[in-house]
Design a protein around this motif. Sequence first.
Motif, mmCIF file in Angstrom:
data_model
loop_
_atom_site.group_PDB
_atom_site.id
_atom_site.type_symbol
_atom_site.label_atom_id
_atom_site.label_comp_id
_atom_site.label_asym_id
_atom_site.label_seq_id
_atom_site.Cartn_x
_atom_site.Cartn_y
_atom_site.Cartn_z
ATOM 1 N N GLY A 186 0.814 -1.208 0.000
ATOM 2 C CA GLY A 186 0.000 0.000 0.000
ATOM 3 C C GLY A 186 0.849 1.261 0.000
ATOM 4 N N HIS A 187 1.919 1.262 0.792
ATOM 5 C CA HIS A 187 2.821 2.413 0.804
ATOM 6 C C HIS A 187 3.591 2.509 -0.506
ATOM 7 C CE1 HIS A 187 1.939 3.408 4.913
ATOM 8 N NE2 HIS A 187 2.281 2.207 5.334
ATOM 9 N N ALA A 188 3.890 1.380 -1.120
ATOM 10 C CA ALA A 188 4.535 1.420 -2.440
ATOM 11 C C ALA A 188 3.618 2.060 -3.472
ATOM 12 C CB ALA A 188 4.919 0.001 -2.871
ATOM 13 N N VAL A 189 2.324 1.767 -3.376
ATOM 14 C CA VAL A 189 1.358 2.389 -4.280
ATOM 15 C C VAL A 189 1.345 3.904 -4.067
ATOM 16 C CG1 VAL A 189 -1.088 2.568 -4.859
ATOM 17 C CG2 VAL A 189 -0.071 0.322 -4.476
ATOM 18 N N GLU A 190 1.354 4.341 -2.809
ATOM 19 C CA GLU A 190 1.385 5.773 -2.522
ATOM 20 C C GLU A 190 2.618 6.419 -3.151
ATOM 21 O OE1 GLU A 190 1.126 6.613 1.600
ATOM 22 O OE2 GLU A 190 -0.721 5.472 1.895
ATOM 23 N N ALA A 191 3.771 5.768 -3.011
ATOM 24 C CA ALA A 191 5.006 6.317 -3.575
ATOM 25 C C ALA A 191 4.894 6.441 -5.081
ATOM 26 C CB ALA A 191 6.196 5.433 -3.187
ATOM 27 N N GLN A 192 4.315 5.429 -5.739
ATOM 28 C CA GLN A 192 4.164 5.483 -7.188
ATOM 29 C C GLN A 192 3.211 6.592 -7.614
ATOM 30 O OE1 GLN A 192 7.035 3.393 -8.295
ATOM 31 N NE2 GLN A 192 5.551 3.663 -9.934
ATOM 32 N N LYS A 193 2.178 6.830 -6.819
ATOM 33 C CA LYS A 193 1.258 7.921 -7.154
ATOM 34 C C LYS A 193 1.976 9.266 -7.094
ATOM 35 C CE LYS A 193 -2.982 5.591 -5.611
ATOM 36 N NZ LYS A 193 -4.100 5.601 -4.646
ATOM 37 N N TRP A 194 2.822 9.437 -6.084
ATOM 38 C CA TRP A 194 3.584 10.678 -6.010
ATOM 39 C C TRP A 194 4.586 10.759 -7.156
ATOM 40 C CZ3 TRP A 194 1.643 14.511 -3.723
ATOM 41 C CH2 TRP A 194 0.951 14.393 -2.523
ATOM 42 N N ASP A 195 5.122 9.621 -7.596
ATOM 43 C CA ASP A 195 6.012 9.633 -8.756
ATOM 44 C C ASP A 195 5.272 10.080 -10.015
ATOM 45 O OD1 ASP A 195 8.203 8.831 -7.295
ATOM 46 O OD2 ASP A 195 7.956 6.700 -7.735
ATOM 47 N N ALA A 323 7.073 11.216 -2.177
ATOM 48 C CA ALA A 323 7.320 9.826 -2.577
ATOM 49 C C ALA A 323 8.358 9.178 -1.669
ATOM 50 C CB ALA A 323 7.778 9.771 -4.032
ATOM 51 N N SER A 324 9.392 9.943 -1.291
ATOM 52 C CA SER A 324 10.419 9.378 -0.393
ATOM 53 C C SER A 324 9.841 9.120 0.989
ATOM 54 C CB SER A 324 11.621 10.327 -0.309
ATOM 55 O OG SER A 324 11.289 11.521 0.389
ATOM 56 N N TYR A 325 8.918 9.975 1.454
ATOM 57 C CA TYR A 325 8.248 9.711 2.728
ATOM 58 C C TYR A 325 7.483 8.387 2.658
ATOM 59 C CZ TYR A 325 8.968 14.609 4.126
ATOM 60 O OH TYR A 325 9.509 15.815 4.477
#
Length: 509
Positions: A186-195, A323-325
């Motif tokens: 789930g956090h990986a998905v968040e990071a990708q959205k910010w990317d 994304a780094s967060y």
Amino acid sequence: MAVGKLNVWQWSLVLAVPSFAGCVLPYSKPATYSEEIVPVAPASISQSEGKPDVALVDHQEPISVIQPPVLEPTNILPPETSPSDIPAFEVAQATKVPAIPTSTASGLTLAQLQDLALANNPTIRQISASAQAASDYRYQVGLSANPVVGYSGSQLADQNTDQHLVTVDREFVTAGKLDLNRNVLGHAVEAQKWDVESQRYRVLTDVRLAFVDALVAQRRMDVIDDFHGVVAKGAELAQKRFEAKEASQSDQLQAEIQLNEVEVLRQQAQFAWDAAWQEMAATAGVPNMQRSQLSGELNPQVGNLEWEAIYSDLLGNSPELRASYSRVHQARANMSRQEVQHIPNILAGIQAGHDNSTGSGMINVTVGAPIPVFNDNSGNVSAAYREYCRATHAVKRIEMSLKARLAGVAKEYDSALVAVERYEQQILPKAKRTLDLSEQAYAAGEFSFIQVLIVRRTYFDTNLQYISALGELAKAHAKIDGLLLTGGLDEPTDFQGSDALRGQTFSQQ
């Protein structure tokens, strides 16, 4: 007993029902990714309501046999992310792709070109597909194992003593590993959205920078065309005066040299405009777009900026930093996930059938679990801790990178602003005044023709330098508005994860 009289198929039905019980998780199957999705404007971030669909887990220090813990995380702990701060994955939900504008009297605007870029730039579609893949993996890693249904027969060659069994085996996951798997992804998905959001800013900034370059070249061509008429008349006048023996041949040659120089500058400005247009169209994803005039201003309302305040805004708004967060949260969630990996899953099986020798039914039950004697997953726990340390240092690196990039842009902005203000307030008015006086002096016979040419060229060069300074100021402003993100056609960040956590969940060894 009535139970013993059930036949093989009836026992199969009895065993199949409980084997599937509990297999349905409260997650919907991911939708198929569509390439027709069109990104929305960068400022439009969905304000979703309700609880976050990925909850952070509390982290405890990992128990590891690997020593010493030389690597330590930084003191920077990224803030908890609320759902309204996460860009909705509808990064691309627009009703239709904007049409490619044709040549108009008013010219193409920056807003039109940026809309085209958001709809057609291939890197946005690339990274959107990666974000969707991360979401699909998140769905996959939380799925339970399928039950194993089989058949077993014994003593088949011995008439009337054969035994027939239907078997159902299933692995029951313990310690909430499947939910923890989904938490990590789930956090990986968040990071990708910010990317995705970062890439959209990169594309918009690159289009704007190329638009400014093209607009500068367009303004230079206008100034050169105006000056070309003056120089051409001067060269014609010098030719006539030389033929009438009223001026020397050096005046005629100097006038022709200046005319040739202006024509060279006109060609160079045209080349610069063509290159800027091609770059702008390629970044927008429509390289064959019909060329036309641009409509825009080079002198935005700008002034002295507070760079520390801008840096603070960057720390709060940069999607690159967000994304780094998210990746720090992902690393922390993975630490919690690895800490429970050694807790064994339960392997359960049931066999039911019929013994023809006795005419009775048969039920066998097996229950087992791997004992973590040799593998307590300590290596993965320690490795997850190192990844967490790496992620926290990445936050610090990006903060310092923003600081360094802002310093470079600040130098460009301040230098251009000083030049623009000096040109507007002093240099241009004085150059115009000098030109007027020289023309009057030449008409009165007080100035030579060569002196007039020099003054004209000074005024002309001053205007070109002023336009260049305006362009540099506009480009620095574009970088600030774009959160210092450029590289709209660079290879976007790809999702490096997979459904490996699910395989780890069911391997246990």
